[in-house]
Scaffold this active site. Structure first.
Site, PDB file in Angstrom:
ATOM      1  CE  LYS A 192     -19.334  -2.515 -19.740  1.00  0.00           C
ATOM      2  NZ  LYS A 192     -19.475  -1.145 -19.276  1.00  0.00           N
TER       3      LYS A 192
ATOM      4  CD  GLU B 117     -15.878   0.965 -26.253  1.00  0.00           C
ATOM      5  OE1 GLU B 117     -15.708  -0.202 -25.857  1.00  0.00           O
ATOM      6  OE2 GLU B 117     -15.652   1.950 -25.536  1.00  0.00           O
TER       7      GLU B 117
ATOM      8  N   GLY C 154     -15.396   7.044 -21.904  1.00  0.00           N
ATOM      9  CA  GLY C 154     -14.316   6.212 -21.367  1.00  0.00           C
ATOM     10  C   GLY C 154     -13.069   6.243 -22.233  1.00  0.00           C
ATOM     11  NE  ARG C 155     -15.467   5.369 -28.067  1.00  0.00           N
ATOM     12  CZ  ARG C 155     -16.656   5.123 -27.564  1.00  0.00           C
ATOM     13  NH1 ARG C 155     -16.780   4.475 -26.424  1.00  0.00           N
ATOM     14  NH2 ARG C 155     -17.750   5.539 -28.171  1.00  0.00           N
TER      15      ARG C 155
ATOM     16  CE  LYS D  34     -18.614   8.365 -18.192  1.00  0.00           C
ATOM     17  NZ  LYS D  34     -18.818   8.613 -19.619  1.00  0.00           N
TER      18      LYS D  34
ATOM     19  CD  GLU E 164     -14.633  -7.172 -17.772  1.00  0.00           C
ATOM     20  OE1 GLU E 164     -15.458  -6.384 -17.226  1.00  0.00           O
ATOM     21  OE2 GLU E 164     -14.736  -7.531 -18.954  1.00  0.00           O
TER      22      GLU E 164
ATOM     23  CG  HIS F  30      11.490  -9.440 -39.456  1.00  0.00           C
ATOM     24  ND1 HIS F  30      12.376  -9.845 -40.421  1.00  0.00           N
ATOM     25  CD2 HIS F  30      11.845  -8.174 -39.115  1.00  0.00           C
ATOM     26  CE1 HIS F  30      13.263  -8.877 -40.634  1.00  0.00           C
ATOM     27  NE2 HIS F  30      12.951  -7.853 -39.855  1.00  0.00           N
TER      28      HIS F  30
END
Ligand code: F6P
Length: 544
Positions: free
Chosen positions: A508, A348, A262-263, A201, A207, A379
């Site tokens: 960041k 977030e 973003g999310r 965005k 990254e 398990h």
């Protein structure tokens, strides 16, 4: 609006909670005394059944929770979302992901339709084979380079809808800046038939930028030329300038808007990998499913409103049982990435320390959201759910239909495990039951009484179950949007902003100076002693 803690219903809930605990009222007893409990505490829609009957709830508490929602003016807050008001005040904008899936608001329909059309053309060209790579090859592999919301949503949906993936396009994802992540994906691909989507965005995320550079280098080092990049790189971003500066042809940049967080962005062009994998029609079905959930959230009374009930239950346990985490257990391997997606969505959004006015939040906000598919989790970590000292409310997600009649037996085992886990959490095992069991197995009284405490399972542990008929693009869209809205409900109760993420912004920035100290052989760290020493050791070892 003051937070829930100031509402009259909050005080009444406190009293009701104390009574429940004092009288040792169990969920199990309530099923016995109320034959209609399932009907009273479940909501059925064409997409799914939401069963919340295995919760620490009485009819009175249920009503008090709805009163609380009313007193917090939740209906007004819902209306504010759907009428495009500024519900993200720290960034002075609305949160309009609902506009991406068919809700008409702020006159955005045309823009949304135009981007959707652009997506459809692109998807048609790639899937139809008319988009050729630099040597005339058909594109067989698409690599999405993005992180956070520009990764988790599309990755989750592509995985969940693998059974709908018809066609020749395989989707891959690179998110972590760890070069191992990119190399693992790239080592299996051929540059001539690979296309990269740089999904960011902001187009400024470290990254993604690093991985995009790495992908470009890989492409150029393996037979591609600068002039060919436009056939192999497209972008999704609201920062068209930066994407163009990276070398992506402007006509291959899919726009995003600042009113989509973003999310909450998988419904936008960030969903390109989804459309490439399952086709545009299925992508549209995903959006329609989400739109149905939007309409449900917008129009249903509080008492039948699934996201409202989900949010209220989380507030109930957080506020009155001091829970700090919530586990999501999809009994569907296809939904294996759903907990990771929800983690960002919820944590977030709700990890906030101040209320909308900027004052310290009065309640603990947000829960640690985690989980993994059943039956695998049984398990590993279910032991803590059953016998650990903390209450961890659980969301079970099950899909009734099996992948085919040949697999019916296995599917029924899966469902049986899902339902029996929620039953075991609720019923537990008393000391008397444990002793009797051991004696029935031939143990003498003393030995049975010695061992029995270890076998006691407290029970009375709450859970919800979402039962889907089938996992389809439509039902997945519906389920995902329910969780999105439940997050908004919690933010209203806690009087916080669900749509900003200033905490992540700090992280960041902090890595920059440390990166410089690591990368520059002549530079010493000027940080705390721990950081300085770690940097120095790394530099020595890197030279080996
Ligand atoms: O992690 C912080 C964050 O801003 C998320 O909210 C977002 O989804 C992610 O980074 C990626 O951001 P972008 O799409 O701008 O690269």
């Amino acid at each position: 609006m003051p937070s829930a803690v100031h509402m009259p219903a909050w005080q009444q809930l406190q009293t009701a909670r104390n009574t429940l605990v004092e009288q040792k009222t169990t969920i199990h007893q309530q099923f016995e005394s109320d034959p209609l409990r399932f009907d009273r505490f479940s909501v059925k829609t064409p997409e799914l059944v939401f069963d919340y009957s295995k919760n620490l709830l009485t009819a009175d508490i249920q009503q008090l929770l709805f009163d609380l929602a009313d007193q917090c003016q939740l209906p007004v807050a819902i209306d504010r979302m759907f009428t495009g008001q500024s519900i993200n005040p720290t960034e002075r904008r609305p949160a309009l992901h609902v506009a991406l899936r068919g809700h008409h608001v702020n006159g955005l329909e045309k823009e949304v339709a135009a981007v959707r059309e652009k997506m459809a053309e692109f998807v048609g060209a790639i899937r139809g084979g008319s988009w050729k790579g630099c040597y005339g090859d058909t594109i067989t592999d698409v690599v999405n380079i993005g992180i956070g919301g520009s990764h988790l949503g599309p990755a989750m949906v592509v995985r969940a809808l693998e059974n709908f993936a018809v066609g020749h396009v395989r989707c891959h994802f690179i998110s972590n800046v760890d070069p191992a992540a990119a190399l693992r994906v790239l080592s299996r691909l051929k540059p001539a038939s690979t296309l990269f989507i740089v999904a960011s965005k902001s187009f400024s995320t470290l990254e993604t930028h690093q991985n995009a550079l790495l992908a470009r280098r890989w492409f150029l080092d393996n037979g591609g030329a600068e002039r060919d990049l436009r056939k192999h790189f497209v972008a999704v971003s609201s920062n068209v300038e930066a994407a163009a500066a990276f070398g992506i042809d402007e006509k291959n940049i899919f726009p995003m808007w600042d009113w989509v967080g973003g999310r909450y962005s998988l419904w936008s062009a960030i969903g390109l990998p989804i459309a490439l994998s399952v086709g545009m029609d299925h992508f549209r079905e995903l959006l329609t499913g989400a739109h149905h959930a939007d309409e449900h959230f917008r129009t249903q009374p509080l008492s039948d409103n699934i996201p409202v009930i989900m949010g209220l239950l989380t507030a109930w346990y957080g506020g009155f049982y001091n829970t700090t985490s919530q586990v999501v257990l999809p009994y569907s391997q296809s939904l294996e990435l759903f907990p990771a997606f929800l983690q960002q969505l919820s944590m977030e959004s709700l990890g906030k320390g101040v209320n909308l006015a900027g004052d310290a939040a009065e309640l603990d906000t947000g829960q640690v959201v985690w989980g993994a598919p059943g039956t695998d989790g049984q398990h590993s970590f279910h032991q803590l759910l059953h016998q650990g000292t903390r209450i961890i409310p659980a969301d079970f997600i099950a899909v009734a239909a099996s992948p085919g009649s040949a697999y019916r037996e296995q599917q029924d085992h899966l469902l049986a495990n899902c339902f029996s886990q929620s039953q075991a959490l609720m019923d537990g095992k008393s000391l008397d039951q444990a002793v009797a069991e051991l004696k029935a197995a031939g143990m003498d009284d003393n030995a049975a009484r010695e061992l029995a405490p270890h076998k006691v399972i407290p029970g009375n542990r709450p859970s919800n179950t979402f039962l889907l008929h089938k996992l389809t693009p439509h039902t997945l869209g519906y389920l995902t949007a329910l969780y999105e809205h439940a997050v908004y409900v919690q933010s209203v109760l806690w009087d916080i902003n669900a749509f900003d993420q200033w905490g992540v912004e700090l992280g960041k920035k902090l890595s920059g100076p440390i990166f410089s100290a690591l990368a520059d052989p002549d530079k010493q760290g000027d940080f705390d002693a721990s950081t300085n020493n770690l940097i120095a050791i790394c530099k020595t070892w890197q030279e080996d």
